[in-house]
Every structure is written in structure tokens, then in C-alpha cells.
Design a protein around this motif. Structure first.
Motif, mmCIF file in Angstrom:
data_model
loop_
_atom_site.group_PDB
_atom_site.id
_atom_site.type_symbol
_atom_site.label_atom_id
_atom_site.label_comp_id
_atom_site.label_asym_id
_atom_site.label_seq_id
_atom_site.Cartn_x
_atom_site.Cartn_y
_atom_site.Cartn_z
ATOM 1 N N LEU A 4 0.856 -1.190 0.000
ATOM 2 C CA LEU A 4 0.000 0.000 0.000
ATOM 3 C C LEU A 4 0.891 1.238 0.000
ATOM 4 O O LEU A 4 1.874 1.299 0.745
ATOM 5 C CB LEU A 4 -0.896 0.024 1.234
ATOM 6 C CG LEU A 4 -1.811 -1.169 1.447
ATOM 7 C CD1 LEU A 4 -2.608 -1.001 2.736
ATOM 8 C CD2 LEU A 4 -2.761 -1.331 0.277
ATOM 9 N N MET A 5 0.533 2.204 -0.817
ATOM 10 C CA MET A 5 1.322 3.436 -0.927
ATOM 11 C C MET A 5 0.395 4.627 -0.805
ATOM 12 O O MET A 5 -0.450 4.844 -1.681
ATOM 13 C CB MET A 5 2.064 3.471 -2.248
ATOM 14 C CG MET A 5 2.895 4.719 -2.462
ATOM 15 S SD MET A 5 4.286 4.825 -1.316
ATOM 16 C CE MET A 5 5.311 3.526 -1.995
ATOM 17 N N GLU A 6 0.571 5.416 0.264
ATOM 18 C CA GLU A 6 -0.233 6.619 0.451
ATOM 19 C C GLU A 6 0.407 7.812 -0.246
ATOM 20 O O GLU A 6 1.619 7.852 -0.431
ATOM 21 C CB GLU A 6 -0.394 6.966 1.947
ATOM 22 C CG GLU A 6 -1.038 5.911 2.801
ATOM 23 C CD GLU A 6 -0.035 5.103 3.580
ATOM 24 O OE1 GLU A 6 -0.396 4.547 4.631
ATOM 25 O OE2 GLU A 6 1.129 5.017 3.126
ATOM 26 N N SER A 7 -0.424 8.780 -0.568
ATOM 27 C CA SER A 7 0.047 10.046 -1.114
ATOM 28 C C SER A 7 -0.988 11.118 -0.803
ATOM 29 O O SER A 7 -2.116 10.804 -0.411
ATOM 30 C CB SER A 7 0.265 9.952 -2.630
ATOM 31 O OG SER A 7 -0.945 9.617 -3.285
ATOM 32 N N GLY A 8 -0.584 12.385 -0.964
ATOM 33 C CA GLY A 8 -1.528 13.478 -0.808
ATOM 34 C C GLY A 8 -1.415 14.266 0.478
ATOM 35 O O GLY A 8 -2.133 15.249 0.661
ATOM 36 N N SER A 25 -1.102 -2.602 -4.490
ATOM 37 C CA SER A 25 -0.502 -3.318 -5.608
ATOM 38 C C SER A 25 0.010 -4.674 -5.127
ATOM 39 O O SER A 25 0.208 -4.891 -3.938
ATOM 40 C CB SER A 25 0.643 -2.506 -6.214
ATOM 41 O OG SER A 25 1.668 -2.295 -5.258
ATOM 42 N N GLY A 26 0.231 -5.560 -6.088
ATOM 43 C CA GLY A 26 0.703 -6.895 -5.748
ATOM 44 C C GLY A 26 -0.295 -7.934 -6.211
ATOM 45 O O GLY A 26 -1.124 -7.697 -7.076
ATOM 46 N N SER A 27 -0.187 -9.097 -5.603
ATOM 47 C CA SER A 27 -1.075 -10.201 -5.980
ATOM 48 C C SER A 27 -2.385 -10.057 -5.211
ATOM 49 O O SER A 27 -2.506 -10.513 -4.080
ATOM 50 C CB SER A 27 -0.412 -11.542 -5.656
ATOM 51 O OG SER A 27 0.774 -11.699 -6.399
ATOM 52 N N ILE A 28 -3.360 -9.424 -5.855
ATOM 53 C CA ILE A 28 -4.638 -9.140 -5.208
ATOM 54 C C ILE A 28 -5.753 -9.865 -5.934
ATOM 55 O O ILE A 28 -5.930 -9.681 -7.134
ATOM 56 C CB ILE A 28 -4.926 -7.626 -5.197
ATOM 57 C CG1 ILE A 28 -3.827 -6.876 -4.438
ATOM 58 C CG2 ILE A 28 -6.296 -7.347 -4.564
ATOM 59 C CD1 ILE A 28 -3.921 -5.374 -4.564
ATOM 60 N N THR A 77 -7.780 1.381 -5.176
ATOM 61 C CA THR A 77 -7.319 2.628 -4.579
ATOM 62 C C THR A 77 -8.336 3.132 -3.560
ATOM 63 O O THR A 77 -9.546 3.087 -3.793
ATOM 64 C CB THR A 77 -7.075 3.696 -5.648
ATOM 65 O OG1 THR A 77 -6.084 3.207 -6.558
ATOM 66 C CG2 THR A 77 -6.574 4.995 -5.034
ATOM 67 N N LEU A 78 -7.803 3.614 -2.455
ATOM 68 C CA LEU A 78 -8.595 4.157 -1.362
ATOM 69 C C LEU A 78 -8.345 5.653 -1.277
ATOM 70 O O LEU A 78 -7.233 6.118 -1.543
ATOM 71 C CB LEU A 78 -8.169 3.490 -0.049
ATOM 72 C CG LEU A 78 -8.802 3.970 1.244
ATOM 73 C CD1 LEU A 78 -10.272 3.573 1.296
ATOM 74 C CD2 LEU A 78 -8.042 3.395 2.437
ATOM 75 N N TYR A 79 -9.379 6.395 -0.896
ATOM 76 C CA TYR A 79 -9.262 7.844 -0.778
ATOM 77 C C TYR A 79 -9.777 8.322 0.585
ATOM 78 O O TYR A 79 -10.597 7.656 1.219
ATOM 79 C CB TYR A 79 -10.074 8.541 -1.871
ATOM 80 C CG TYR A 79 -9.699 8.129 -3.265
ATOM 81 C CD1 TYR A 79 -10.455 7.178 -3.950
ATOM 82 C CD2 TYR A 79 -8.596 8.684 -3.911
ATOM 83 C CE1 TYR A 79 -10.118 6.788 -5.227
ATOM 84 C CE2 TYR A 79 -8.249 8.289 -5.191
ATOM 85 C CZ TYR A 79 -9.015 7.344 -5.841
ATOM 86 O OH TYR A 79 -8.664 6.955 -7.106
ATOM 87 N N LEU A 80 -9.305 9.475 0.987
ATOM 88 C CA LEU A 80 -9.857 10.146 2.158
ATOM 89 C C LEU A 80 -9.906 11.641 1.849
ATOM 90 O O LEU A 80 -8.855 12.291 1.756
ATOM 91 C CB LEU A 80 -9.031 9.899 3.411
ATOM 92 C CG LEU A 80 -9.628 10.471 4.703
ATOM 93 C CD1 LEU A 80 -10.902 9.717 5.078
ATOM 94 C CD2 LEU A 80 -8.618 10.400 5.857
ATOM 95 N N GLN A 81 -11.102 12.154 1.663
ATOM 96 C CA GLN A 81 -11.303 13.584 1.467
ATOM 97 C C GLN A 81 -11.485 14.222 2.831
ATOM 98 O O GLN A 81 -12.396 13.852 3.580
ATOM 99 C CB GLN A 81 -12.528 13.847 0.600
ATOM 100 C CG GLN A 81 -12.842 15.320 0.391
ATOM 101 C CD GLN A 81 -11.772 16.028 -0.412
ATOM 102 O OE1 GLN A 81 -11.274 15.514 -1.408
ATOM 103 N NE2 GLN A 81 -11.377 17.229 0.030
ATOM 104 N N MET A 82 -10.602 15.149 3.155
ATOM 105 C CA MET A 82 -10.617 15.782 4.474
ATOM 106 C C MET A 82 -10.932 17.261 4.307
ATOM 107 O O MET A 82 -10.170 17.995 3.672
ATOM 108 C CB MET A 82 -9.268 15.598 5.161
ATOM 109 C CG MET A 82 -8.841 14.151 5.279
ATOM 110 S SD MET A 82 -7.320 13.934 6.216
ATOM 111 C CE MET A 82 -6.152 14.736 5.118
#
Length: 118
Positions: A4-8, A25-28, A77-82
Motif C-alpha cells: 500500500l502506498m499513500e500520497s496526498g 498493488s501486488g497479488s490481489i 485505490t482508497l481515498y480520504l477527502q478531508m
């Protein structure tokens, strides 16, 4: 193995907004729940929000009405709108996911810093 890679993350004034992303990413084969947690300096990691594979969301009382969790299943992909950020929201934000790859997994991202100035 699932990564898992966060950004933002970044620096924002109180009352401002940020949008965090977390790409898996990876074997999902499938991802069940995806979550956001945060850890402020000197404090324990705390849960922020969860979204299920079906889109059901739950939030910590401290962020309810200000934060929105969402996911794009096609992009894993996961998001968090703050919105309406407060200095108390300052923390390192981590994403977490549980699901099935080559075997059952639950993985953590490396974290992204969010700093809210008064």
C-alpha cells in the motif's frame, strides 16, 4: 505480498482541505475492508474510517461530517477527502487493507504526514 502506498499529505491551514490516496498493488484477488488510521505525535494510532467492499462506510466521531472515505475497486485505490481541517487532525495517516491475494492478507502503508496550522 500486497503493498500500500499513500500520497496526498502536506501542510494546510485550519479550515482547509486535503485528499489522501492509497494505492494497493501486488497479488490481489479481492480487497474486503479498507481503512484509514492516524497517529499524532506522542499518541497511539487511532482509527479514522472504514469502507467495505460493498461501499458501507463508518467514521470516528471526531471526523464525522468532515471526512469522506471512498474507494475505486477497479483501481484498488482508497481515498480520504478531508475538509474543515483542524490542528487536532495533524498526524501521520496510514491506510490499511485486508483481503485475499495468494493468501489472506492485511497490509499497512508507510504513512503520509498531514499538518494543519492554526
Amino acid at each position: 505480498q500486497v503493498q500500500l502506498m499513500e500520497s496526498g499529505g502536506g501542510l494546510v491551514q485550519a479550515g482547509g482541505s486535503l485528499r489522501l490516496s492509497c494505492a494497493a498493488s501486488g497479488s490481489i484477488f479481492s480487497i474486503n475492508t479498507m481503512d484509514w488510521y492516524r497517529q499524532a505525535p506522542g499518541k497511539q494510532r487511532e482509527w479514522v474510517a472504514t469502507i467495505t467492499s460493498g461501499g458501507t462506510t463508518t467514521y470516528a466521531e471526531s471526523v464525522k461530517g468532515r471526512f469522506t472515505i471512498a474507494r475505486d475497486n477497479a483501481k484498488n485505490t482508497l481515498y480520504l477527502q478531508m475538509n474543515s481541517l483542524k490542528p487536532a487532525d495533524t498526524a501521520v495517516y496510514y491506510c490499511h487493507a485486508a483481503g485475499l491475494g495468494r493468501s489472506y492478507f492485511h497490509s499497512w502503508g508507510q504513512g503520509t504526514q498531514v499538518t494543519v496550522s492554526a
